[in-house]
Design a protein around this motif. Structure first.
Motif, PDB file in Angstrom:
ATOM      1  N   MET A   1      11.698  14.292   8.268  1.00 40.79           N
ATOM      2  CA  MET A   1      12.480  13.447   9.189  1.00 40.79           C
ATOM      3  C   MET A   1      11.647  12.226   9.549  1.00 40.79           C
ATOM      4  O   MET A   1      10.423  12.260   9.584  1.00 40.79           O
ATOM      5  N   HIS A   2      12.316  11.137   9.858  1.00 41.50           N
ATOM      6  CA  HIS A   2      11.590   9.930  10.239  1.00 41.50           C
ATOM      7  C   HIS A   2      12.439   9.121  11.183  1.00 41.50           C
ATOM      8  O   HIS A   2      13.631   9.327  11.337  1.00 41.50           O
ATOM      9  N   THR A  34       0.095  15.296  11.773  1.00 42.47           N
ATOM     10  CA  THR A  34       1.494  15.611  12.057  1.00 42.47           C
ATOM     11  C   THR A  34       2.437  14.538  11.545  1.00 42.47           C
ATOM     12  O   THR A  34       3.433  14.838  10.875  1.00 42.47           O
ATOM     13  N   HIS A  35       2.157  13.285  11.848  1.00 46.16           N
ATOM     14  CA  HIS A  35       3.062  12.190  11.477  1.00 46.16           C
ATOM     15  C   HIS A  35       2.361  11.118  10.648  1.00 46.16           C
ATOM     16  O   HIS A  35       1.154  10.904  10.773  1.00 46.16           O
ATOM     17  N   TYR A  63       7.325   9.412   9.681  1.00 42.93           N
ATOM     18  CA  TYR A  63       7.682  10.559   8.859  1.00 42.93           C
ATOM     19  C   TYR A  63       6.879  11.784   9.295  1.00 42.93           C
ATOM     20  O   TYR A  63       5.731  11.664   9.739  1.00 42.93           O
ATOM     21  N   ALA A  64       7.465  12.963   9.118  1.00 44.31           N
ATOM     22  CA  ALA A  64       6.768  14.224   9.355  1.00 44.31           C
ATOM     23  C   ALA A  64       5.991  14.590   8.096  1.00 44.31           C
ATOM     24  O   ALA A  64       6.579  14.747   7.022  1.00 44.31           O
ATOM     25  N   CYS A  65       4.676  14.714   8.219  1.00 42.52           N
ATOM     26  CA  CYS A  65       3.833  14.957   7.041  1.00 42.52           C
ATOM     27  C   CYS A  65       4.189  16.266   6.349  1.00 42.52           C
ATOM     28  O   CYS A  65       4.233  16.332   5.111  1.00 42.52           O
ATOM     29  N   ALA A  66       4.436  17.311   7.121  1.00 42.45           N
ATOM     30  CA  ALA A  66       4.685  18.629   6.534  1.00 42.45           C
ATOM     31  C   ALA A  66       5.969  18.686   5.728  1.00 42.45           C
ATOM     32  O   ALA A  66       6.172  19.617   4.942  1.00 42.45           O
ATOM     33  N   SER A  67       6.846  17.699   5.891  1.00 44.00           N
ATOM     34  CA  SER A  67       8.127  17.693   5.167  1.00 44.00           C
ATOM     35  C   SER A  67       8.016  17.021   3.806  1.00 44.00           C
ATOM     36  O   SER A  67       9.030  16.890   3.112  1.00 44.00           O
ATOM     37  N   HIS A  68       6.825  16.596   3.411  1.00 46.51           N
ATOM     38  CA  HIS A  68       6.654  15.878   2.155  1.00 46.51           C
ATOM     39  C   HIS A  68       5.524  16.496   1.350  1.00 46.51           C
ATOM     40  O   HIS A  68       4.563  17.044   1.899  1.00 46.51           O
ATOM     41  N   ILE A  74       5.500  10.221   0.643  1.00 50.52           N
ATOM     42  CA  ILE A  74       5.956   9.548   1.864  1.00 50.52           C
ATOM     43  C   ILE A  74       6.038   8.041   1.635  1.00 50.52           C
ATOM     44  O   ILE A  74       7.046   7.398   1.964  1.00 50.52           O
ATOM     45  N   GLU A  77       8.837   7.093  -0.657  1.00 49.40           N
ATOM     46  CA  GLU A  77      10.131   7.199   0.036  1.00 49.40           C
ATOM     47  C   GLU A  77      10.363   5.971   0.916  1.00 49.40           C
ATOM     48  O   GLU A  77      11.477   5.429   0.962  1.00 49.40           O
TER      49      GLU A  77
END
Length: 352
Positions: A1-2, A34-35, A63-68, A74, A77
């Protein structure tokens, strides 16, 4: 998410490439555990470097680092979504650059500088420590919205200043006045051994140090460290640990619904004050302190009521000196992006 030293740096590209990369649009990113905050930056005029004119942020996302899957993912994207075509990038990232790799225990993936350059197809990628960038940004941004939590004096721009903060880890850097631009001494203070002061703190260190010799500062004085501290106090008090995240601990302390959470946050703030005072004395950063990091503004009321200031001042014969050193809580926000951008422009100009 961002949502819409000399400086230590590892960089790639020719000197002429560095100049052109900063002259055109370039990426400036602030990547923590985290971000990842990313901005597309453009100088306002051809003379911006010479006259220190403000930089223009053309776009910004978080952006949330853990989502990539990687830092490259990142950044790619961001490029796809923004349609940006930057000529270079400066990435402020938590950790220590060793050769081509970044040494960091708090990021969800490895970072390779050459891989970033290859994946992004950029002529120059520069890497600086995240707190180097935040410290550099404080040179350009006045602390108009900051809240003073310790010290009776004002900021002294002629003396070294400390920027420090707990987040996913614990970061610290020292801004050294210099011309034409300040120098930044980056540190790895989060990995230095933590120093207990009270009986409870000694019990916590013994609890966390079971089976190991080294207990680093960030094992307590960080977001994850706050949860470590809460669980340790629960075990010491023989009370079940019902809270499972740092956010739950801070929320319970703020609303007073959990006595151990309240004790935990009070201990955290006092311990932080002691460490920050130690760092000021160690680095001679008597010009002032900026407390950054993700969650300190959220617990500002508890920080102000805690023993943070007393422990910060409590440095023996230097107490009267520390009592004059101002300590402000600042909003992290886009400071890392701004600091990375200014660093990129200033150092590219020096390479022309």
């Amino acid at each position: 998410m961002h949502d819409a030293s000399p400086l230590s740096v590892e960089s790639y590209g020719a000197r002429t490439g560095a100049a052109s990369a900063a002259a055109g649009p370039f990426l400036a990113a602030d990547v923590g555990g985290t971000h990842a905050r990313i901005g597309l930056i453009q100088q306002r005029s051809a003379s911006a470097v010479a006259h220190d004119e403000p930089l223009h942020i053309l776009g910004y996302r978080k952006y949330a680092c853990a989502s990539h899957a990687s830092l490259s993912a990142i950044l790619l994207e961001y490029l796809r979504e923004s349609g940006a075509r930057p000529l270079g990038a400066c990435i402020a990232c938590a950790g220590y650059a060793l050769g081509d790799d970044l040494i960091n225990a708090n990021l969800p993936w490895k970072v390779s500088i050459s891989a970033l350059r290859r994946d992004l197809g950029l002529e120059r990628v520069a890497l600086v420590n995240d707190f180097q960038a935040i410290a550099y940004a404080t040179h350009f941004h006045p602390l108009t919205d900051a809240v003073q939590v310790a010290g009776s004096g004002g900021i002294d721009l002629n003396l070294p200043r400390l920027v420090v903060g707990p987040g996913t880890g614990f970061g610290a850097a020292v801004l050294l006045p210099a011309q034409p631009h300040p120098a930044i001494l980056r540190t790895e203070a989060g990995h230095a051994a933590i120093a207990p002061h009270t009986a409870l703190e000694m019990q916590v260190v013994r609890h966390l140090g079971r089976g190991v010799v080294h207990v680093p500062n960030e094992q307590v004085l960080s977001g994850p460290g706050l949860l470590n501290l809460y669980r340790a106090i629960c075990e010491i008090r023989a009370i079940p640990a019902r809270l499972v995240s740092p956010m739950e601990v801070t929320a319970a302390a703020l609303d007073g619904s959990d006595a151990v959470a309240s004790e935990c946050v009070a201990c955290f703030c006092a311990w932080l004050g002691g460490l920050v005072g130690d760092l000021v004395v160690l680095f001679g950063a008597f010009g002032g302190v900026s407390l950054a990091g993700g969650f300190l503004p959220q617990i500002l009321a508890l920080l102000q009521r805690s023993e943070f200031a007393e422990r910060f001042h409590d440095k023996g014969t230097l107490r009267t000196v520390l009592e004059r050193v101002p300590v402000h809580v600042i909003e992290h926000g886009q400071l890392g992006v701004s600091g990375a951008a200014h660093w990129f422009v200033d150092n590219a100009a020096a390479a022309i």
